[in-house]
Scaffold this motif. Structure first.
Motif, PDB file in Angstrom:
ATOM      1  N   LEU A   1       0.822  -1.207   0.000  1.00 37.70           N
ATOM      2  CA  LEU A   1       0.000   0.000   0.000  1.00 37.70           C
ATOM      3  C   LEU A   1       0.857   1.258   0.000  1.00 37.70           C
ATOM      4  N   ASN A   2       1.839   1.311   0.869  1.00 34.11           N
ATOM      5  CA  ASN A   2       2.674   2.501   0.965  1.00 34.11           C
ATOM      6  C   ASN A   2       3.541   2.713  -0.268  1.00 34.11           C
ATOM      7  N   LEU A   3       3.999   1.655  -0.883  1.00 35.32           N
ATOM      8  CA  LEU A   3       4.754   1.816  -2.132  1.00 35.32           C
ATOM      9  C   LEU A   3       3.884   2.452  -3.202  1.00 35.32           C
ATOM     10  N   ARG A   4       2.636   2.010  -3.299  1.00 37.87           N
ATOM     11  CA  ARG A   4       1.731   2.594  -4.302  1.00 37.87           C
ATOM     12  C   ARG A   4       1.340   4.026  -3.947  1.00 37.87           C
ATOM     13  N   ALA A   5       1.034   4.269  -2.687  1.00 37.57           N
ATOM     14  CA  ALA A   5       0.512   5.574  -2.283  1.00 37.57           C
ATOM     15  C   ALA A   5       1.596   6.620  -2.070  1.00 37.57           C
ATOM     16  N   ARG A   6       2.766   6.208  -1.591  1.00 37.15           N
ATOM     17  CA  ARG A   6       3.795   7.164  -1.192  1.00 37.15           C
ATOM     18  C   ARG A   6       5.123   6.972  -1.897  1.00 37.15           C
ATOM     19  N   GLY A   7       5.271   5.848  -2.582  1.00 40.12           N
ATOM     20  CA  GLY A   7       6.525   5.588  -3.277  1.00 40.12           C
ATOM     21  C   GLY A   7       7.620   5.034  -2.386  1.00 40.12           C
ATOM     22  N   ARG A   8       7.278   4.706  -1.148  1.00 40.50           N
ATOM     23  CA  ARG A   8       8.248   4.109  -0.230  1.00 40.50           C
ATOM     24  C   ARG A   8       7.504   3.339   0.855  1.00 40.50           C
ATOM     25  N   VAL A   9       8.200   2.462   1.518  1.00 42.91           N
ATOM     26  CA  VAL A   9       7.604   1.721   2.631  1.00 42.91           C
ATOM     27  C   VAL A   9       7.872   2.467   3.926  1.00 42.91           C
ATOM     28  N   TRP A  10       7.079   2.155   4.948  1.00 44.51           N
ATOM     29  CA  TRP A  10       7.308   2.738   6.259  1.00 44.51           C
ATOM     30  C   TRP A  10       8.574   2.164   6.863  1.00 44.51           C
ATOM     31  N   THR A  11       9.277   2.977   7.624  1.00 47.64           N
ATOM     32  CA  THR A  11      10.397   2.464   8.414  1.00 47.64           C
ATOM     33  C   THR A  11       9.818   1.592   9.531  1.00 47.64           C
ATOM     34  N   ARG A  12      10.658   0.840  10.183  1.00 49.61           N
ATOM     35  CA  ARG A  12      10.190   0.015  11.305  1.00 49.61           C
ATOM     36  C   ARG A  12       9.530   0.891  12.371  1.00 49.61           C
ATOM     37  N   GLU A  13      10.136   2.048  12.642  1.00 51.68           N
ATOM     38  CA  GLU A  13       9.590   2.960  13.648  1.00 51.68           C
ATOM     39  C   GLU A  13       8.218   3.488  13.239  1.00 51.68           C
ATOM     40  N   GLU A  14       8.066   3.863  11.956  1.00 55.38           N
ATOM     41  CA  GLU A  14       6.770   4.342  11.477  1.00 55.38           C
ATOM     42  C   GLU A  14       5.716   3.244  11.577  1.00 55.38           C
ATOM     43  N   PHE A  15       6.082   2.033  11.201  1.00 55.32           N
ATOM     44  CA  PHE A  15       5.133   0.924  11.238  1.00 55.32           C
ATOM     45  C   PHE A  15       4.649   0.682  12.664  1.00 55.32           C
ATOM     46  N   ILE A  16       5.580   0.593  13.601  1.00 53.78           N
ATOM     47  CA  ILE A  16       5.215   0.350  14.999  1.00 53.78           C
ATOM     48  C   ILE A  16       4.356   1.498  15.520  1.00 53.78           C
ATOM     49  N   SER A  17       4.732   2.722  15.200  1.00 51.46           N
ATOM     50  CA  SER A  17       3.962   3.882  15.639  1.00 51.46           C
ATOM     51  C   SER A  17       2.533   3.819  15.111  1.00 51.46           C
ATOM     52  N   ARG A  18       2.370   3.495  13.843  1.00 48.05           N
ATOM     53  CA  ARG A  18       1.036   3.470  13.239  1.00 48.05           C
ATOM     54  C   ARG A  18       0.199   2.307  13.765  1.00 48.05           C
ATOM     55  N   MET A  19       0.838   1.237  14.167  1.00 50.45           N
ATOM     56  CA  MET A  19       0.103   0.069  14.648  1.00 50.45           C
ATOM     57  C   MET A  19      -0.244   0.164  16.129  1.00 50.45           C
ATOM     58  N   THR A  20       0.429   1.031  16.872  1.00 49.28           N
ATOM     59  CA  THR A  20       0.214   1.073  18.320  1.00 49.28           C
ATOM     60  C   THR A  20      -0.442   2.352  18.805  1.00 49.28           C
TER      61      THR A  20
END
Length: 51
Positions: free
Chosen positions: A20-39
């Motif tokens: 999703l992030n590759l399509r929408a933003r052109g990059r993936v979330w960092t590990r920190e971004e992923f954890i932040s968004r999930m918690t």
């Protein structure tokens, strides 16, 4: 559901967010971004351009 199944599902969810992030933003979330968004609720729209 056992721990191995939970781990497989978590990895699948992570992979789907990468797609999703590759399509929408052109990059993936960092590990920190992923954890932040999930918690926690993000403080800004997660699809805004990064400053």
């Amino acid at each position: 559901m056992d721990l191995n199944e939970l781990q497989r599902r978590a990895l699948r969810i992570h992979d789907l967010y990468d797609e999703l992030n590759l399509r929408a933003r052109g990059r993936v979330w960092t590990r920190e971004e992923f954890i932040s968004r999930m918690t926690a609720r993000p403080q800004r729209d997660v699809y805004e351009e990064d400053s």
